[in-house]
Scaffold this active site. Structure first.
Site, PDB file in Angstrom:
ATOM      1  N   TYR A 254      39.064  25.062  50.477  1.00  0.00           N
ATOM      2  CA  TYR A 254      40.056  26.058  50.911  1.00  0.00           C
ATOM      3  C   TYR A 254      40.920  25.526  52.046  1.00  0.00           C
ATOM      4  CZ  TYR A 254      38.924  29.666  47.663  1.00  0.00           C
ATOM      5  OH  TYR A 254      38.798  30.363  46.494  1.00  0.00           O
TER       6      TYR A 254
ATOM      7  N   ARG B  72      43.611  23.529  50.352  1.00  0.00           N
ATOM      8  CA  ARG B  72      44.599  24.376  49.688  1.00  0.00           C
ATOM      9  C   ARG B  72      45.451  25.120  50.716  1.00  0.00           C
ATOM     10  NH1 ARG B  72      41.874  28.129  45.927  1.00  0.00           N
ATOM     11  NH2 ARG B  72      44.004  28.795  45.584  1.00  0.00           N
TER      12      ARG B  72
ATOM     13  N   VAL C 147      47.424  33.701  46.518  1.00  0.00           N
ATOM     14  CA  VAL C 147      46.903  33.815  47.881  1.00  0.00           C
ATOM     15  C   VAL C 147      47.693  32.923  48.844  1.00  0.00           C
ATOM     16  CG1 VAL C 147      44.571  34.346  47.006  1.00  0.00           C
ATOM     17  CG2 VAL C 147      45.177  31.964  47.514  1.00  0.00           C
ATOM     18  N   ASP C 148      48.789  32.307  48.336  1.00  0.00           N
ATOM     19  CA  ASP C 148      49.470  31.265  49.120  1.00  0.00           C
ATOM     20  C   ASP C 148      50.431  31.786  50.188  1.00  0.00           C
ATOM     21  OD1 ASP C 148      51.757  32.017  47.608  1.00  0.00           O
ATOM     22  OD2 ASP C 148      51.432  30.430  46.133  1.00  0.00           O
TER      23      ASP C 148
ATOM     24  N   HIS D 214      44.439  39.362  45.257  1.00  0.00           N
ATOM     25  CA  HIS D 214      43.317  38.423  45.407  1.00  0.00           C
ATOM     26  C   HIS D 214      43.202  37.875  46.829  1.00  0.00           C
ATOM     27  CE1 HIS D 214      43.299  37.621  40.757  1.00  0.00           C
ATOM     28  NE2 HIS D 214      42.798  38.795  41.092  1.00  0.00           N
TER      29      HIS D 214
ATOM     30  N   CYS E 193      33.066  33.629  63.476  1.00  0.00           N
ATOM     31  CA  CYS E 193      33.773  34.804  63.987  1.00  0.00           C
ATOM     32  C   CYS E 193      33.826  34.743  65.513  1.00  0.00           C
ATOM     33  CB  CYS E 193      33.042  36.062  63.524  1.00  0.00           C
ATOM     34  SG  CYS E 193      33.682  37.560  64.249  1.00  0.00           S
TER      35      CYS E 193
ATOM     36  N   GLY F 226      54.700  33.993  35.495  1.00  0.00           N
ATOM     37  CA  GLY F 226      53.822  32.856  35.777  1.00  0.00           C
ATOM     38  C   GLY F 226      52.358  33.190  35.906  1.00  0.00           C
TER      39      GLY F 226
ATOM     40  N   GLN G  25      54.584  29.212  28.881  1.00  0.00           N
ATOM     41  CA  GLN G  25      53.693  29.148  27.716  1.00  0.00           C
ATOM     42  C   GLN G  25      53.454  30.549  27.156  1.00  0.00           C
ATOM     43  OE1 GLN G  25      52.219  26.131  26.814  1.00  0.00           O
ATOM     44  NE2 GLN G  25      53.276  25.104  28.500  1.00  0.00           N
TER      45      GLN G  25
HETATM   46  C1  BJW Z   1      54.777  28.931  34.725  1.00  0.00           C
HETATM   47  C2  BJW Z   1      55.269  27.848  35.411  1.00  0.00           C
HETATM   48  C3  BJW Z   1      56.585  27.958  35.824  1.00  0.00           C
HETATM   49  C4  BJW Z   1      53.281  27.357  34.971  1.00  0.00           C
HETATM   50  N1  BJW Z   1      57.253  29.045  35.530  1.00  0.00           N
HETATM   51  N2  BJW Z   1      55.394  30.025  34.409  1.00  0.00           N
HETATM   52  C5  BJW Z   1      37.397  42.583  32.148  1.00  0.00           C
HETATM   53  C6  BJW Z   1      37.437  41.814  31.001  1.00  0.00           C
HETATM   54  C7  BJW Z   1      37.013  40.476  31.037  1.00  0.00           C
HETATM   55  C8  BJW Z   1      36.519  39.915  32.193  1.00  0.00           C
HETATM   56  C9  BJW Z   1      36.464  40.681  33.333  1.00  0.00           C
HETATM   57  C10 BJW Z   1      36.905  41.993  33.297  1.00  0.00           C
HETATM   58  N3  BJW Z   1      36.780  42.497  34.559  1.00  0.00           N
HETATM   59  C11 BJW Z   1      36.279  41.561  35.370  1.00  0.00           C
HETATM   60  C12 BJW Z   1      36.061  40.437  34.650  1.00  0.00           C
HETATM   61  C13 BJW Z   1      35.508  39.199  35.226  1.00  0.00           C
HETATM   62  C14 BJW Z   1      36.551  38.361  35.916  1.00  0.00           C
HETATM   63  C15 BJW Z   1      37.569  37.889  34.865  1.00  0.00           C
HETATM   64  O1  BJW Z   1      38.638  38.411  34.682  1.00  0.00           O
HETATM   65  N4  BJW Z   1      37.229  36.799  34.183  1.00  0.00           N
HETATM   66  C16 BJW Z   1      38.109  36.237  33.147  1.00  0.00           C
HETATM   67  C17 BJW Z   1      38.458  34.784  33.522  1.00  0.00           C
HETATM   68  C18 BJW Z   1      37.432  36.377  31.824  1.00  0.00           C
HETATM   69  N5  BJW Z   1      37.223  39.095  36.974  1.00  0.00           N
HETATM   70  C19 BJW Z   1      36.699  39.187  38.187  1.00  0.00           C
HETATM   71  O2  BJW Z   1      35.601  38.689  38.455  1.00  0.00           O
HETATM   72  C20 BJW Z   1      37.483  39.967  39.219  1.00  0.00           C
HETATM   73  N6  BJW Z   1      36.642  40.941  39.827  1.00  0.00           N
HETATM   74  C21 BJW Z   1      36.341  42.105  39.227  1.00  0.00           C
HETATM   75  O3  BJW Z   1      36.876  42.465  38.202  1.00  0.00           O
HETATM   76  O4  BJW Z   1      35.383  42.836  39.885  1.00  0.00           O
HETATM   77  C22 BJW Z   1      34.688  43.849  39.147  1.00  0.00           C
HETATM   78  C23 BJW Z   1      33.812  43.185  38.080  1.00  0.00           C
HETATM   79  C24 BJW Z   1      33.133  42.023  38.365  1.00  0.00           C
HETATM   80  C25 BJW Z   1      32.338  41.389  37.377  1.00  0.00           C
HETATM   81  C26 BJW Z   1      32.272  41.945  36.089  1.00  0.00           C
HETATM   82  C27 BJW Z   1      32.973  43.125  35.824  1.00  0.00           C
HETATM   83  C28 BJW Z   1      33.757  43.751  36.823  1.00  0.00           C
HETATM   84  C29 BJW Z   1      37.913  39.025  40.349  1.00  0.00           C
HETATM   85  C30 BJW Z   1      38.859  37.983  39.892  1.00  0.00           C
HETATM   86  C31 BJW Z   1      39.131  37.014  41.039  1.00  0.00           C
HETATM   87  C32 BJW Z   1      39.973  35.839  40.592  1.00  0.00           C
HETATM   88  N7  BJW Z   1      39.944  34.855  41.609  1.00  0.00           N
HETATM   89  C33 BJW Z   1      40.815  33.694  41.483  1.00  0.00           C
HETATM   90  C34 BJW Z   1      40.595  32.818  42.734  1.00  0.00           C
HETATM   91  C35 BJW Z   1      41.232  33.554  43.926  1.00  0.00           C
HETATM   92  C36 BJW Z   1      41.138  32.813  45.183  1.00  0.00           C
HETATM   93  C37 BJW Z   1      41.804  31.488  45.149  1.00  0.00           C
HETATM   94  O5  BJW Z   1      43.015  31.360  44.852  1.00  0.00           O
HETATM   95  O6  BJW Z   1      41.099  30.555  45.453  1.00  0.00           O
HETATM   96  O7  BJW Z   1      42.185  34.110  41.405  1.00  0.00           O
HETATM   97  S1  BJW Z   1      40.584  32.789  39.957  1.00  0.00           S
HETATM   98  C38 BJW Z   1      42.284  32.414  39.717  1.00  0.00           C
HETATM   99  O8  BJW Z   1      42.788  33.091  38.535  1.00  0.00           O
HETATM  100  C39 BJW Z   1      43.019  33.041  40.908  1.00  0.00           C
HETATM  101  C40 BJW Z   1      44.249  33.579  40.269  1.00  0.00           C
HETATM  102  O9  BJW Z   1      44.826  34.574  41.082  1.00  0.00           O
HETATM  103  C41 BJW Z   1      43.741  34.080  38.936  1.00  0.00           C
HETATM  104  C42 BJW Z   1      44.808  34.241  37.882  1.00  0.00           C
HETATM  105  O10 BJW Z   1      45.374  32.992  37.572  1.00  0.00           O
HETATM  106  P1  BJW Z   1      46.935  32.885  37.307  1.00  0.00           P
HETATM  107  O11 BJW Z   1      47.667  33.219  38.535  1.00  0.00           O
HETATM  108  O12 BJW Z   1      47.294  33.632  36.093  1.00  0.00           O
HETATM  109  O13 BJW Z   1      47.102  31.300  37.129  1.00  0.00           O
HETATM  110  P2  BJW Z   1      46.874  30.435  35.799  1.00  0.00           P
HETATM  111  O14 BJW Z   1      46.772  29.027  36.221  1.00  0.00           O
HETATM  112  O15 BJW Z   1      45.785  30.967  34.984  1.00  0.00           O
HETATM  113  O16 BJW Z   1      48.214  30.652  34.967  1.00  0.00           O
HETATM  114  C43 BJW Z   1      49.468  30.146  35.399  1.00  0.00           C
HETATM  115  C44 BJW Z   1      50.511  30.566  34.374  1.00  0.00           C
HETATM  116  O17 BJW Z   1      51.790  30.170  34.827  1.00  0.00           O
HETATM  117  C45 BJW Z   1      50.294  29.911  32.999  1.00  0.00           C
HETATM  118  O18 BJW Z   1      50.417  30.902  31.990  1.00  0.00           O
HETATM  119  C46 BJW Z   1      51.451  28.901  32.897  1.00  0.00           C
HETATM  120  O19 BJW Z   1      51.924  28.771  31.570  1.00  0.00           O
HETATM  121  C47 BJW Z   1      52.490  29.545  33.767  1.00  0.00           C
HETATM  122  N8  BJW Z   1      53.400  28.621  34.423  1.00  0.00           N
HETATM  123  N9  BJW Z   1      54.240  26.888  35.514  1.00  0.00           N
HETATM  124  C48 BJW Z   1      56.664  30.069  34.833  1.00  0.00           C
HETATM  125  N10 BJW Z   1      57.162  26.930  36.496  1.00  0.00           N
END
Ligand code: BJW
Length: 243
Positions: A70, A73, A106-107, A122, A150, A190, A218
């Protein structure tokens, strides 16, 4: 611009909208030099395992490792600059329409671009949170420093971000879903639309009558539900279409 669906009305839909929610993900910061998560070659998850770095279990097991990642990042985010897509969204908000910007990032780049009606679902990488008291703070961390503690109680702090398996702030989530219910247009930019509950926002808005526009380089699992798809880099296409 390659639009997967008819796009001739998109610019007029955007210019006439008076109540908008924008949902952003890592792709909007890609052109600021920030790595996305799921790009198969350059994405963070192509190089690092989320189970080792982005879960509460990982932090309990090896807080130094997690803090090292972290800190790195955080330095990337500090050195990055908001790009034309961040700035275009801040400018859209400044027109005075009902506007909510919901970000998974988170940036901190949206805030630096001038966005104010901002929901950081997030968390924020520049904040720490006390693991005992839950209080948050923002301060500079020296690269070589040991585990941050802390200043009030001496307990270790953690990055104030939401890891897998952790709940999002219920107030923020409620705010985001309620804005999605009321908006006439939801624009996602994105995000891979894979991570919940954020990925449920466009569907929620559509169920309440909103149009859904997706900007992405995509296809995503939500592309087929979009009323308009804008395929290409956000920093180039978002300012052009919002223009
Ligand atoms: C461009 C581009 C350009 C590139 N122009 N486009 C319901 C159903 C299924 C699963 C779950 C559910 N509820 C909960 C879950 C579990 C889990 C989850 O969703 N898992 C899935 C992966 C299956 N969710 C959680 O655990 C969440 N908590 C929760 O729901 O609590 C209650 C609960 C818990 C457990 C079970 C049930 C309920 C918390 C999620 C926390 C996510 N954390 C992260 C890290 C954050 C801290 C950090 O940054 O370090 O968050 S993971 C990571 O993914 C980060 C992001 O915010 C998040 C989303 O990613 P994002 O932003 O979409 O990025 P990418 O890389 O995936 O996509 C980039 C896109 O941009 C791509 O499409 C490219 O094509 C595009 N792109 N360049 C335009 N120039």
């Amino acid at each position: 611009m390659d639009t997967g669906k008819p796009s001739e009305h998109l610019e007029s839909v955007i210019s006439q909208a008076t109540n908008v929610v924008v949902l952003t993900g890592a792709g909007i910061s890609a052109e600021s030099g920030m790595p996305t998560f799921r790009d198969p070659h350059r994405g963070l998850w192509a190089k690092y395992r989320p189970e080792e770095l982005a879960t509460p279990e990982a932090f309990r097991r090896d807080p130094e490792l997690v803090w090292g990642w972290y800190r790195w990042r955080r330095e990337l985010a500090t050195a990055a600059l908001p790009n034309a897509a961040h700035l275009a969204l801040a400018e859209w908000e400044s027109t005075g329409i009902e506007f909510h910007l919901v970000t998974q990032n988170v940036d901190g780049l949206h805030h630096r671009a001038g966005s104010r009606s901002l929901l950081e679902l997030h968390g924020n990488i520049h904040r720490e949170r006390c693991t005992r008291e839950g209080t948050t703070l923002v301060r500079h961390l020296d690269p070589g420093e040991e585990l941050p503690r802390c200043p009030d109680c001496g307990a270790p702090t953690r990055p104030d971000v939401v890891w897998f398996g952790e709940s999002l702030d219920p107030g923020l989530l409620q705010h985001a879903f309620s804005a999605a219910e009321r908006c006439e247009l939801l624009v996602s930019v994105g995000t891979s639309s894979l991570v919940y509950p954020a990925a449920a926002l466009p569907g929620h808005a559509r169920q309440h009558g909103a149009l859904f526009v997706e900007f992405n380089t995509q296809v995503t699992p939500l592309t087929s539900e979009a009323d308009f798809v804008v395929r290409g880099p956000a920093a180039e296409l978002l300012p052009r279409i919002l223009g």
